[in-house]
Write a protein that holds these residues in place. Structure first.
Motif, PDB file in Angstrom:
ATOM      1  N   ILE A 119       1.340   0.820 -12.827  1.00 42.07           N
ATOM      2  CA  ILE A 119       2.120   1.084 -11.453  1.00 42.07           C
ATOM      3  C   ILE A 119       2.690  -0.544 -11.161  1.00 42.07           C
ATOM      4  CG2 ILE A 119       1.730   0.862  -9.121  1.00 42.07           C
ATOM      5  CD1 ILE A 119       1.264   3.604 -10.300  1.00 42.07           C
ATOM      6  N   GLY A 120       3.909  -0.684 -11.005  1.00 46.38           N
ATOM      7  CA  GLY A 120       4.579  -2.062 -10.698  1.00 46.38           C
ATOM      8  C   GLY A 120       5.340  -2.224 -12.178  1.00 46.38           C
ATOM      9  N   LEU A 179       2.730  -7.077 -11.393  1.00 46.57           N
ATOM     10  CA  LEU A 179       3.139  -7.780 -10.386  1.00 46.57           C
ATOM     11  C   LEU A 179       4.163  -7.252  -9.298  1.00 46.57           C
ATOM     12  CD1 LEU A 179       2.177 -10.665  -9.300  1.00 46.57           C
ATOM     13  CD2 LEU A 179       4.250 -11.526 -10.489  1.00 46.57           C
ATOM     14  N   LEU A 180       5.094  -6.830  -9.578  1.00 46.42           N
ATOM     15  CA  LEU A 180       6.329  -6.097  -8.803  1.00 46.42           C
ATOM     16  C   LEU A 180       5.861  -4.680  -8.514  1.00 46.42           C
ATOM     17  CD1 LEU A 180       9.103  -7.914 -10.287  1.00 46.42           C
ATOM     18  CD2 LEU A 180       7.780  -8.759  -8.518  1.00 46.42           C
ATOM     19  N   PRO A 181       5.457  -4.409  -7.131  1.00 47.92           N
ATOM     20  CA  PRO A 181       5.132  -3.033  -6.754  1.00 47.92           C
ATOM     21  C   PRO A 181       6.538  -2.316  -6.551  1.00 47.92           C
ATOM     22  CG  PRO A 181       4.784  -4.440  -5.018  1.00 47.92           C
ATOM     23  CD  PRO A 181       5.080  -5.362  -6.003  1.00 47.92           C
ATOM     24  N   LEU A 182       7.438  -2.373  -7.157  1.00 49.32           N
ATOM     25  CA  LEU A 182       8.589  -1.719  -6.872  1.00 49.32           C
ATOM     26  C   LEU A 182       8.950  -0.428  -7.711  1.00 49.32           C
ATOM     27  CD1 LEU A 182      10.783  -4.851  -6.255  1.00 49.32           C
ATOM     28  CD2 LEU A 182       9.777  -3.420  -4.638  1.00 49.32           C
ATOM     29  N   GLY A 183       7.877   0.081  -8.460  1.00 48.82           N
ATOM     30  CA  GLY A 183       8.034   1.226  -9.225  1.00 48.82           C
ATOM     31  C   GLY A 183       6.794   1.532 -10.240  1.00 48.82           C
ATOM     32  N   ILE A 241       0.929  -1.029   0.152  1.00 50.59           N
ATOM     33  CA  ILE A 241      -0.006  -0.039  -0.254  1.00 50.59           C
ATOM     34  C   ILE A 241       0.907   1.221  -0.104  1.00 50.59           C
ATOM     35  CG2 ILE A 241      -1.512   1.415   1.397  1.00 50.59           C
ATOM     36  CD1 ILE A 241      -2.898  -1.051   2.282  1.00 50.59           C
ATOM     37  N   ILE A 242       1.753   1.332   0.921  1.00 48.42           N
ATOM     38  CA  ILE A 242       2.762   2.660   0.951  1.00 48.42           C
ATOM     39  C   ILE A 242       3.441   2.773  -0.351  1.00 48.42           C
ATOM     40  CG2 ILE A 242       4.747   3.384   2.239  1.00 48.42           C
ATOM     41  CD1 ILE A 242       3.690   2.247   4.660  1.00 48.42           C
ATOM     42  N   PHE A 243       4.299   1.665  -1.001  1.00 50.68           N
ATOM     43  CA  PHE A 243       5.082   1.813  -1.915  1.00 50.68           C
ATOM     44  C   PHE A 243       4.157   2.231  -3.220  1.00 50.68           C
ATOM     45  CE2 PHE A 243       8.917   1.243  -4.332  1.00 50.68           C
ATOM     46  CZ  PHE A 243       9.929   1.513  -3.425  1.00 50.68           C
ATOM     47  N   GLY A 244       3.189   1.440  -3.107  1.00 48.31           N
ATOM     48  CA  GLY A 244       2.092   1.634  -4.374  1.00 48.31           C
ATOM     49  C   GLY A 244       1.544   3.026  -4.347  1.00 48.31           C
ATOM     50  N   TRP A 251       6.566   7.172   8.477  1.00 50.31           N
ATOM     51  CA  TRP A 251       7.369   6.455   7.571  1.00 50.31           C
ATOM     52  C   TRP A 251       7.004   6.754   6.360  1.00 50.31           C
ATOM     53  CZ3 TRP A 251      12.014   4.971   6.958  1.00 50.31           C
ATOM     54  CH2 TRP A 251      12.173   3.844   5.766  1.00 50.31           C
ATOM     55  N   ALA A 252       5.693   6.495   5.818  1.00 49.24           N
ATOM     56  CA  ALA A 252       5.175   6.923   4.586  1.00 49.24           C
ATOM     57  C   ALA A 252       5.662   8.309   3.971  1.00 49.24           C
ATOM     58  CB  ALA A 252       3.806   6.587   4.258  1.00 49.24           C
ATOM     59  N   ALA A 253       5.590   9.252   4.887  1.00 49.88           N
ATOM     60  CA  ALA A 253       6.056  10.672   4.469  1.00 49.88           C
ATOM     61  C   ALA A 253       7.369  10.628   4.233  1.00 49.88           C
ATOM     62  CB  ALA A 253       5.418  11.579   5.636  1.00 49.88           C
ATOM     63  N   LEU A 254       8.148  10.095   5.233  1.00 49.78           N
ATOM     64  CA  LEU A 254       9.805  10.090   5.010  1.00 49.78           C
ATOM     65  C   LEU A 254      10.049   9.564   3.850  1.00 49.78           C
ATOM     66  CD1 LEU A 254      10.801   9.715   8.530  1.00 49.78           C
ATOM     67  CD2 LEU A 254      10.618  11.807   7.493  1.00 49.78           C
TER      68      LEU A 254
END
Length: 421
Positions: A38-39, A58-62, A9-12, A349-352
């Motif tokens: 997304i991903g 599939l991969l939520p890394l970018g 959720i955060i990274f997405g 942490w999400a804001a940072l």
């Protein structure tokens, strides 16, 4: 499982708002946006609407926003190609069929002599092998190229990224990191309205029921004038004295309702990180005035931005260490710790992370937004753009080096968190 969900959720969300910035300003500039993704990796969800294909992978890394002309157009029609043209009622070509011609029995079959899908929007060719008359077909601005079941919208020159003025292109690229800073401002502002804004003033904040301060009779809102005769100017002074005197009675001189009181308080001894400190169960005071709450998000985002930039400055001074970087594994582990600490810590942490993402993308490194903005700066000085092939090669090399760095950082994270030395 909760950590996995929180991480996704955060990274997405961070990636979504980053790419949304690129998307909004590309649309405002009139650029054709082909993909909003997304991903990375295989598609999990895909939907096409208003020229754009929206996908979740599939991969939520970018993620990425693919704009017409930003990358080389995938379809090129050359002389000698045989293709089918489907015309609309205005006699304009609405479909250019490269494969799957049998699905369009009424299409006009031609052998291409020349094609211009960007400027003149025409295709010239011979419709009949025995007819030597060169015919010209004009394209609709919304014509699509058909390859089996896939349809790709053509991109007239004025809909391409490179056709726009330098300012519009720069703003489209800058908008991604900008949205990350705006997201951080929103999150910090929400945190302020939820829990108030901590201030470094010599007041007693909320007291814990089992704390020494509550049992001794201190009350929230008491103004601490001195402790054992030492004058107090802010809450940090209170913290420093209390921590350095575990199990020692301290006389708090406080002002309450225009009265001055002396309250003896004995801090409890606690061991934190192998260090003995005193605690009395008092939290820092909070300010819930509207002005403070309304500005908190901006102030906090600015302060953390400065701290992160100062940390990056250690790259220049040589004080930087690979252990100071975190890849997906390190971020996941920190997200796990934040999730266990509660929703408010997770929001901070999400804001940072959002601020970090914005800053990192603005670094003048090829393949990042900052690298592209650097090329725009050179273009502004030269008065003309750098050759696209040369720029593309620089970005490719930069991307490759970033991937190497990501592998190194990820391996370092794995060693730190999972390999017992």
């Amino acid at each position: 499982m909760n950590t996995v969900i929180a991480f996704i959720i955060i990274f997405g969300a961070l990636v979504f708002f980053h790419e949304l910035g690129h998307f909004i300003f590309a649309k405002r500039a009139g650029i054709l946006v082909r993909d909003f993704s997304i991903g990375f990796g295989p598609k999990v969800f895909s939907h096409t609407k208003n020229e754009t294909n929206y996908t979740i992978r599939l991969l939520p890394l970018g993620g990425f926003v693919r704009m017409a002309g930003d990358d080389p157009e995938m379809v090129e029609i050359k002389p000698g190609h045989r293709l089918a043209l489907v015309l609309n009622d205005d006699n304009l070509v609405e479909k250019i069929v490269l494969q799957g011609k049998d699905r369009f029995p009424n299409a006009r079959i031609i052998e291409v002599e020349m094609a211009d899908l960007e400027h003149d929007l025409i295709i010239k060719g011979y419709e009949d092998e025995e007819d030597e008359t060169l015919k010209t077909f004009h394209l609709s601005r919304t014509a699509v190229i058909v390859e089996e079941q896939a349809e790709t919208l053509i991109a007239p020159w004025d809909r391409q990224f490179a056709s726009k003025k330098l300012g519009a292109r720069a703003m489209t690229i800058f908008a991604g990191p900008m949205m990350n800073f705006l997201l951080a401002i929103v999150i910090f502002t929400l945190l302020g309205f939820i829990q108030g804004v901590q201030v470094n003033e010599p007041f007693i904040g909320e007291l814990l029921p089992e704390g020494s301060a509550h049992k001794a009779g201190l009350q929230e809102g008491d103004v601490v004038l001195s402790i054992d005769g030492a004058e107090i100017s802010d809450f940090d002074d209170i913290t420093e004295i209390v921590r350095s005197h575990p199990e020692e009675e301290l006389i708090f001189t406080v002002e309450r309702n225009e009265e001055t009181l002396d309250v003896p308080v004995t801090p409890k001894r606690e061991i934190i990180e192998d260090k003995e400190i005193g605690l009395i169960g008092v939290q820092a005071p909070v300010d819930k005035s509207f002005l403070r709450l309304a500005t908190f998000g901006f102030v906090e985002t600015y302060n953390w931005t400065v701290k992160i930039i100062e940390l990056l400055g250690t790259l220049v001074t040589g004080q930087f260490s690979i252990d100071m970087l975190a890849g997906p594994v390190g971020i996941y582990k920190t997200t796990e710790t934040a999730a266990q600490a509660g929703i408010l810590i997770l929001m901070k942490w999400a804001a940072l992370l959002s601020i970090n993402l914005g800053i990192m993308n603005l670094l003048p490194i090829p393949a990042l937004d900052g690298g592209r903005l650097l090329f725009f700066g050179v273009e502004a000085l030269r008065g003309k753009p750098i050759d696209r092939q040369k720029e593309g090669m620089v970005h490719f090399i930069g991307f490759a080096l970033l991937m190497v760095l990501m592998i190194v950082v990820t391996w370092n994270d794995i060693q730190r968190f999972f390999i017992i030395k």
